[in-house]
Structure formats: structure tokens, C-alpha cells
Design an enzyme around this catalytic site. Structure first.
Site, mmCIF file in Angstrom:
data_model
loop_
_atom_site.group_PDB
_atom_site.id
_atom_site.type_symbol
_atom_site.label_atom_id
_atom_site.label_comp_id
_atom_site.label_asym_id
_atom_site.label_seq_id
_atom_site.Cartn_x
_atom_site.Cartn_y
_atom_site.Cartn_z
ATOM 1 N N TYR A 246 0.831 -1.118 0.044
ATOM 2 C CA TYR A 246 -0.014 0.070 0.103
ATOM 3 C C TYR A 246 0.837 1.352 -0.009
ATOM 4 C CZ TYR A 246 -2.874 3.659 1.932
ATOM 5 O OH TYR A 246 -3.829 4.799 1.907
HETATM 6 O O1 UGA Z 1 -2.126 6.910 8.053
HETATM 7 C C1 UGA Z 1 -2.071 6.151 6.987
HETATM 8 O O2 UGA Z 1 -1.460 6.338 6.193
HETATM 9 C C2 UGA Z 1 -2.942 4.840 6.981
HETATM 10 O O3 UGA Z 1 -3.671 4.784 8.177
HETATM 11 C C3 UGA Z 1 -4.602 3.577 8.420
HETATM 12 O O4 UGA Z 1 -3.463 2.483 8.570
HETATM 13 P P1 UGA Z 1 -3.174 2.414 10.061
HETATM 14 O O5 UGA Z 1 -2.485 3.469 10.898
HETATM 15 O O6 UGA Z 1 -2.366 1.197 10.074
HETATM 16 O O7 UGA Z 1 -4.478 2.173 10.968
HETATM 17 P P2 UGA Z 1 -5.494 0.849 11.520
HETATM 18 O O8 UGA Z 1 -5.329 -0.271 10.283
HETATM 19 O O9 UGA Z 1 -6.612 1.316 11.975
HETATM 20 O O10 UGA Z 1 -4.213 0.501 12.607
HETATM 21 C C4 UGA Z 1 -4.476 1.600 13.828
HETATM 22 C C5 UGA Z 1 -3.484 0.804 14.976
HETATM 23 O O11 UGA Z 1 -4.039 -0.220 15.378
HETATM 24 C C6 UGA Z 1 -2.807 -1.341 15.315
HETATM 25 N N1 UGA Z 1 -3.657 -2.548 15.210
HETATM 26 C C7 UGA Z 1 -4.500 -2.935 14.092
HETATM 27 C C8 UGA Z 1 -5.077 -4.071 14.004
HETATM 28 C C9 UGA Z 1 -5.149 -4.799 15.035
HETATM 29 O O12 UGA Z 1 -5.692 -5.824 14.895
HETATM 30 N N2 UGA Z 1 -4.368 -4.585 16.281
HETATM 31 C C10 UGA Z 1 -3.590 -3.317 16.364
HETATM 32 O O13 UGA Z 1 -3.180 -3.148 17.440
HETATM 33 C C11 UGA Z 1 -2.060 -1.227 14.132
HETATM 34 O O14 UGA Z 1 -0.806 -1.559 14.328
HETATM 35 C C12 UGA Z 1 -1.903 0.680 14.130
HETATM 36 O O15 UGA Z 1 -0.846 0.958 15.148
HETATM 37 C C13 UGA Z 1 -5.533 3.256 7.142
HETATM 38 O O16 UGA Z 1 -5.911 2.039 7.245
HETATM 39 C C14 UGA Z 1 -4.576 3.561 5.958
HETATM 40 O O17 UGA Z 1 -5.342 3.356 4.666
HETATM 41 C C15 UGA Z 1 -4.029 4.820 5.831
HETATM 42 O O18 UGA Z 1 -3.313 5.094 4.727
#
Ligand code: UGA
Length: 437
Positions: A246
Site C-alpha cells: 500500500y
Molecule cells: O495513515 C495512514 O497512512 C493509513 O492509516 C490507516 O492505517 P493504520 O494507521 O495502520 O490504521 P489501522 O489499521 O486502523 O491501525 C491502527 C493501529 O492499530 C494497530 N492494530 C491494528 C489491528 C489490530 O488487530 N491490532 C492493532 O493493534 C495498528 O498496528 C496501528 O498501530 C489506514 O488503514 C490506511 O489506509 C492509511 O493510509
């Protein structure tokens, strides 16, 4: 010529291809027939006719299709509604095409643009990456009510895009259609290439070929910072170590945008969004499915780094991001390209890459604690070592450029934003009536 002689001598000895079939080496066979073209004129003429017909056929096949497409009918029957939706309240208003209009940021941004008086046309393919019902609800409950017309179609459909740009002279494109989510790339990698690269190029092509090329504002991502360890993340920092496909496609998008800006004079602003959350959000994001799982008394996995290291995100509330998008549109300079005329661009066009974050990272532990408090339910937590499938350990935006360029000032902290999200969630899913919590 001397080197060819033995071959030619050999060719002369080959009998005409009548009677019994004899296998002949392809190269010799070819040369043999070439020689025969020169010696037998009626056959030579026939071969030339076949050859020329092939060239003509290939030429026509390589031309862009001008035949009426399914969308021609579709758009022409909707053209009055599209034009109405595209008409700004005053002559000073913008005319904006929003791609990904029934997406999370797309729906909110379209409504905000329309409400302040801009003309807006949405475009979305309603892809089933997550609940299409939620996308349809965003359309009926947000976009329809605000008077935003959404064309159902794909950014990869160049005929549709061309028709849309012919129908409406857009001043801006807010390009938000994309394959989102960092972890899903492990399951369907090609969807990222199709939307974030092929689709993006298609949008840029359509914009560059418009009679008057619009300015482009599009969604890049905080994920391009990859394993950057210098905080806060500045637009000046290196972004050549992505850890998800991504992120790699968003980084590629930034490079592609630069090339279109340089060659075709398209004014382009890339906004690096930092974990955008809020009402009508994306069910694939952690804050969203944690809420669902906590309410359903299901276990949530909290990612940790090595030695229980904290994972954190610069969670940014949707209203702040929408303000940033609108401001990017307002401050975007005109494209300098000459569109379909194909003449040289009038000069350098604007090119910007700007962080849109909250600049106050919060750990995933705290995110879960806040949700427990707001939902009044204790979460069943399980600590899990962060899998190596796309996640970065932390994000933190330096927003000084956004402040300077866009007057951007995020004003919603995570607890306030999550309260609004939870209120929406409980209402949208009618949780109180359905569960006994
Ligand atoms: O800022 C961005 O660029 C990206 O933000 C999000 O990605 P992400 O920050 O990884 O968001 P989440 O998937 O909601 O995860 C949020 C946090 O929760 C954590 N997480 C996720 C899933 C899980 O089961 N457990 C967990 O602790 C992840 O590691 C992360 O730190 C979006 O999903 C992307 O599309 C976007 O582009």
C-alpha cells in the site's frame, strides 16, 4: 553478402512447395518466400495487400475507442442531474470532481464542499472491499441529502472519465478513490496496483486531456514514511523504505504525480493523511473493528513492538482532514497545461506534498482504554507481537507546512473524536436495541 551466399545457394536448391510436405527450417522458409515475392509478381501483390491490410487494421485497433459505450447512454440520461450537481452557488465557486465519493473521506469532503456552495460531482465504483451497505448509506444519508450526485463508475474506465470531463468543466479534482488498508495487500496485492497506480494514471490522463485541465488534490498516506525513525515526520524526510505494498503504491503515486506536473503542467497537491477516523468511518480500521469486537465481547489483539514496545498512531479526526482538503483546493493554483490542444504548458505548475496529521500520537493501548470508557465495556485484550505484514511502529506528523500552506490547525483530540464516532456507531448499528449491554 559473402556470409549470406551459402544460405542463398541452399535456398535455390529447395524445390517448390508442391507435392509431399517437407519440414523446412523457419528462417530459411522465410527468406525463401521473400525471394519468391520478388520473382513472382501476382503473389507479391497479394502478399503486399495482406501486409498493408494488417498494418491498417493494427493502426485502427491502436486508436482510442470512439464508439458509444455503455456509459455514454448512462451519462447522457443523467447529464442534467450531473450538471445540476456540478453547478456552484456563485460564479466564484469551484467545480469539483470527487473520486471515491462514497468512501469515508470522500463522502465527508463532498458534503462539505457542496454545503459551502461549490459544485460537486462524485464518482465511485462501490467496490466490495468493505460493507457496500455502509457506502450506500453514506450516499443516501449524506450525499443525497446535500445534493451531491454520484456517478457509479470506475476510475479505470477511461471512456467514462473522458465523457465526464467533456460534460463538466471541472476546476478541481479531489482524488480519493484508492485501495486502502495496509494489511489487505497481503491478500489482494493487484487491487493496489489497479486502483492506486493504474487508476491514478487514468485520472491524471483525463485531467491533463480536459479542455481546461483542472488542479488535482489527492490522498497520499503517512505510510510512505515507512520505517522513518526521525520524529515528527516531515515532508523533507526520506520516503524510500516503505513496509507495505500500500505504502509503495502511494509513494509511486507521488512520483507519478511529479512526472505529470513536470511534463503536462498539472497543478498537483498530495496530502499525506495520518490514520483518519470518525463517524461513517472504515470498518477495516482498528478503532472501528475494536468497537465492534468490544461490544460483542470478542477478544481484541493489541499489537506491540519487540520487548513490549508501544505502537502508536497520529490519529486524525475526519473534520480536521476535510478542512485540510478544502483548504488545499482553495490554495491550489491553476494547471498550466493546454489540455487537449496539446500545445506546450504555459510554465511551471504548482506541486505540493503536505502532511495532514494531528501531531499528537496516541498508543493503541490508550485507544482501547478510551473505547472501553466510551462504550462502558471492558475489552478482552490480547497482546500480540506486531506482525510483519505492513504495519509501522508509529506515526507522528510534522504539520508546520500544512499550517503555513493551508492554515491547517487540527482541533479534535482522540477522546473527543472517538466520542463522536461511538455515538454515530451506536446509532447507525442500532446497538442499544439489538444488544443487552
Ligand atoms: O495513515 C495512514 O497512512 C493509513 O492509516 C490507516 O492505517 P493504520 O494507521 O495502520 O490504521 P489501522 O489499521 O486502523 O491501525 C491502527 C493501529 O492499530 C494497530 N492494530 C491494528 C489491528 C489490530 O488487530 N491490532 C492493532 O493493534 C495498528 O498496528 C496501528 O498501530 C489506514 O488503514 C490506511 O489506509 C492509511 O493510509
Amino acid at each position: 553478402m559473402t556470409a549470406l551466399k551459402p544460405i542463398l545457394n541452399h535456398i535455390d536448391t529447395i524445390p517448390p512447395n508442391t507435392g509431399k510436405f517437407k519440414p523446412v527450417k523457419p528462417s530459411v522458409y522465410f527468406i525463401h518466400h521473400r525471394l519468391r515475392f520478388h520473382t513472382s509478381s501476382p503473389k507479391c501483390a497479394l502478399w503486399w495487400i495482406i501486409f498493408l491490410s494488417l498494418i491498417i487494421m493494427l493502426f485502427f485497433l491502436s486508436q482510442p475507442s470512439t464508439t458509444p459505450h455503455l456509459h455514454t447512454t448512462m451519462l447522457s440520461s443523467k447529464s442534467t442531474l450531473i450538471r445540476l450537481s456540478a453547478t456552484p452557488r456563485s460564479t466564484r465557486g469551484h467545480i469539483v470532481l470527487v473520486t471515491g465519493a462514497v468512501g469515508f473521506v470522500g463522502a465527508h469532503a463532498s458534503v462539505a464542499l457542496k454545503r459551502r456552495g461549490d459544485g460537486v460531482v462524485g464518482l465511485d465504483n462501490y467496490n466490495p472491499y468493505y460493507d457496500v451497505g455502509l457506502k450506500t448509506s453514506r450516499k443516501t444519508q449524506l450525499l443525497d441529502r446535500a445534493g451531491v450526485f454520484v456517478v457509479k463508475g470506475d476510475i479505470n474506465d477511461d471512456v467514462l472519465l473522458r465523457e465526464l470531463f467533456d460534460l463538466v468543466q471541472f476546476t478541481h479534482v479531489l482524488h480519493l478513490a484508492a485501495q486502502a488498508g495496509v494489511r489487505y495487500a497481503m491478500i489482494d496485492p493487484s487491487s493496489y496496483i489497479k486502483s492506486n497506480i493504474d487508476g491514478f494514471v487514468n485520472v491524471l490522463e483525463a485531467a491533463k486531456n480536459a479542455v481546461v485541465p483542472p488542479a488535482i488534490v489527492w490522498a497520499s498516506s503517512s505510510s510512505v514514511y515507512g520505517l522513518n525513525s526521525k520524529v515528527p515526520f516531515s515532508e523533507q524526510d526520506r520516503t524510500d523504505h516503505p513496509v507495505s505494498l500500500y505504502a509503495a503504491t502511494k509513494k509511486a503515486g507521488e512520483a507519478i504525480a511529479h512526472a505529470y506536473n513536470h511534463i503536462h503542467g498539472l497543478s498537483i497537491t498530495g496530502l499525506r493523511f495520518f490514520t483518519v477516523y470518525g463517524p461513517w468511518g472504515r470498518p477495516d480500521m482498528a478503532y472501528f473493528f475494536f468497537t465492534k469486537d468490544i461490544l460483542n465481547r470478542k477478544q481484541v489483539s493489541i499489537f506491540e513492538g519487540e520487548n513490549h514496545g508501544t505502537i502508536a498512531r497520529d490519529f486524525t479526526y475526519i473534520d480536521d482532514v476535510v478542512k485540510g482538503c478544502l483548504s488545499a483546493i482553495d490554495t491550489a493554483k491553476k494547471s498550466t497545461g493546454n489540455g487537449r490542444n496539446g500545445r506546450k504548458k504555459k510554465g511551471e505548475a504548482q506541486f505540493r506534498i503536505i502532511n495532514l496529521g494531528n501531531t499528537s500520537p496516541v498508543s493503541v493501548h490508550k485507544l482501547v482504554r478510551l473505547l472501553e470508557k466510551l462504550l462502558k465495556v471492558k475489552a478482552k485484550k490480547k497482546m500480540v507481537l506486531m506482525p510483519r505484514n505492513g504495519d509501522v511502529p508509529f506515526t507522528h506528523a510534522d504539520i508546520s507546512l500544512a499550517r503555513m500552506e493551508l492554515g491547517y490547525k487540527p482541533s479534535v483530540d482522540l477522546e473527543t473524536g472517538l466520542r463522536k464516532f461511538v455515538k454515530w456507531y451506536l446509532d447507525y448499528y442500532d446497538v442499544k436495541k439489538k444488544s443487552s449491554w
